[in-house]
Write a protein that holds these residues in place. Structure first.
Motif, mmCIF file in Angstrom:
data_model
loop_
_atom_site.group_PDB
_atom_site.id
_atom_site.type_symbol
_atom_site.label_atom_id
_atom_site.label_comp_id
_atom_site.label_asym_id
_atom_site.label_seq_id
_atom_site.Cartn_x
_atom_site.Cartn_y
_atom_site.Cartn_z
ATOM 1 N N ASN A 1 -6.144 3.198 -4.879
ATOM 2 C CA ASN A 1 -7.434 3.778 -4.502
ATOM 3 C C ASN A 1 -8.437 2.703 -4.113
ATOM 4 O O ASN A 1 -9.363 2.957 -3.336
ATOM 5 C CB ASN A 1 -8.017 4.581 -5.669
ATOM 6 N N SER B 1 0.088 2.993 -3.345
ATOM 7 C CA SER B 1 -0.992 3.927 -3.006
ATOM 8 C C SER B 1 -2.271 3.647 -3.796
ATOM 9 O O SER B 1 -2.786 4.515 -4.514
ATOM 10 C CB SER B 1 -0.543 5.376 -3.251
ATOM 11 N N ILE C 1 0.834 -1.201 0.000
ATOM 12 C CA ILE C 1 0.000 0.000 0.000
ATOM 13 C C ILE C 1 0.871 1.253 0.000
ATOM 14 O O ILE C 1 0.600 2.220 -0.726
ATOM 15 C CB ILE C 1 -0.955 -0.015 1.211
ATOM 16 N N ALA C 2 1.946 1.241 0.789
ATOM 17 C CA ALA C 2 2.828 2.405 0.858
ATOM 18 C C ALA C 2 3.511 2.673 -0.481
ATOM 19 O O ALA C 2 3.690 3.826 -0.887
ATOM 20 C CB ALA C 2 3.876 2.190 1.948
#
Length: 380
Positions: free
Chosen positions: A54, A52, A48-49
């Motif tokens: 949606n 990113s 996720i980092a």
């Protein structure tokens, strides 16, 4: 928008499906990253980092089952297999997409959650006509559970009194009945039927709430019974041989099917070749399946068991024209129909071409993901 796409595990089936879904989502304007195999803990946080996303689109996992999943990220759960879970356990995701229209009909979404029907489709890059000799009258592609062993059959199924009933009692009471039925319902309904049966025995017992037992009753019995029933009917009443069954090696454990077993097919290329080597492709029907649309795109006529649900919401008869784009056999009155069709190659060719044209026009993954993609974009 950035979409994270995850399949449950790394298998040939999931790898092929991942590639097809990725292409379809990209055509809908998403940037897609992901893999076959779920991420947990630090690996999930690192993904996720770095990326990113949606939105997450995951097959067979809901948001509530992921420890520490960020609330701000939209989660889409595509339920193809409940794996013994109750519908009420599917929680947390902003969108829940159901493979089965019966599951969707019985699902009560949480506030802020929307449910959609997302049935199977196929990929025209993987499935298409190939000019090769026809070596089979028919092929069936799919898996079957192992025959029940003594340990499984002797399992107690009741919550309080272990001697009240065993899994063998359930198999002997319901397997043939469920196999003969030409309708399907939400898995929980089969479990409720067993609960009512226990109640009728007058011992005040309820079914043990165990996920494995739930899966065996609500899925494995159904799959085994339906596939055996239709295959046995075809072998008794139609000229479907030479026939090949492709799938997991469990088929070799069934005396009636071991001689027909052709092995497990690992890639779309192998599946497409198997379809094209046959005059027809068989599926037990009663609800559309991945292999139905794969076979339609290959240009080979699909043969399914006719159901009263075919023309209801979610039925194959609402997605393609019976008799023109696929073949449906009524096991009560259509003995010999398929044998007759197999003697008319031009009729089969026409049905196969019509089925392929319908699949190209309406049943590719690009078509199938249109509504889901629009709903995701609405949520930002």
């Amino acid at each position: 928008m950035r979409l994270a796409l995850f399949m449950p595990s790394d298998t040939p089936f999931y790898r092929g499906l991942f590639g097809s879904l990725q292409k379809a989502f990209e055509r809908h304007g998403f940037t897609v990253r992901g893999r076959c195999g779920f991420l947990e803990g630090k690996r999930l946080n690192d993904f996720i980092a770095e990326y990113s996303p949606n939105v997450f689109f995951e097959m067979n996992r809901c948001k509530a089952e992921i420890d520490g999943f960020p609330e701000k990220i939209t989660h889409v759960s595509w339920l193809v297999d409940l794996s013994g879970r109750k519908l009420e356990a599917i929680r947390g995701s902003e969108l829940v997409c159901f493979f089965s229209s019966e599951w969707m009909a019985d699902y009560l979404p949480e506030k802020g959650c929307k449910s959609l029907w997302l049935p199977p489709a196929s990929d025209p890059d993987n499935y298409f006509p190939v000019s090769i000799p026809k070596t089979f009258e028919s092929v069936f592609v799919g898996h079957i559970p192992k025959p029940w062993d003594q340990k499984l059959l002797e399992r107690p199924i009741c919550f309080r009194n272990s001697a009240a009933a065993t899994f063998r009692d359930v198999v002997e009471t319901f397997e043939t009945r469920w196999g003969e039925q030409d309708t399907i319902v939400n898995n929980d309904r089969y479990l409720q039927e067993v609960e009512l049966w226990l109640e009728s025995r007058g011992r005040g017992e309820t079914l043990h709430d165990d996920a494995t037992l739930r899966y065996d009753i609500g899925c494995r019995i159904i799959r085994t019974a339906r596939r055996k029933y239709f295959l046995d009917w075809l072998l008794r009443n139609e000229s479907v041989e030479p026939m090949a069954i492709f799938g997991g090696e469990n088929w070799k454990l069934w005396d009636d099917y071991a001689r027909l077993y052709g092995g497990e097919l690992g890639t779309p290329t192998e599946l497409n070749e198997a379809f094209n080597r046959s005059k027809t492709v068989i599926h037990e029907g009663v609800g559309p399946h991945f292999r139905v649309f794969d076979a339609m795109l290959s240009g080979v006529p699909v043969v399914v068991r006719k159901s009263v649900q075919d023309r209801e919401f979610g039925g194959l008869g609402t997605m393609a024209a019976e008799g023109e784009e696929y073949i449906a056999l009524d096991v009560g009155q259509d003995r010999g129909l398929l044998s007759e069709l197999l003697r008319h190659p031009e009729t089969l060719r026409r049905i196969g071409e019509n089925g392929r044209n319908k699949a190209l026009a309406q049943h590719t993954w690009y078509h199938r993901l249109s509504e889901t993609s629009e709903e995701i974009k609405k949520r930002g």
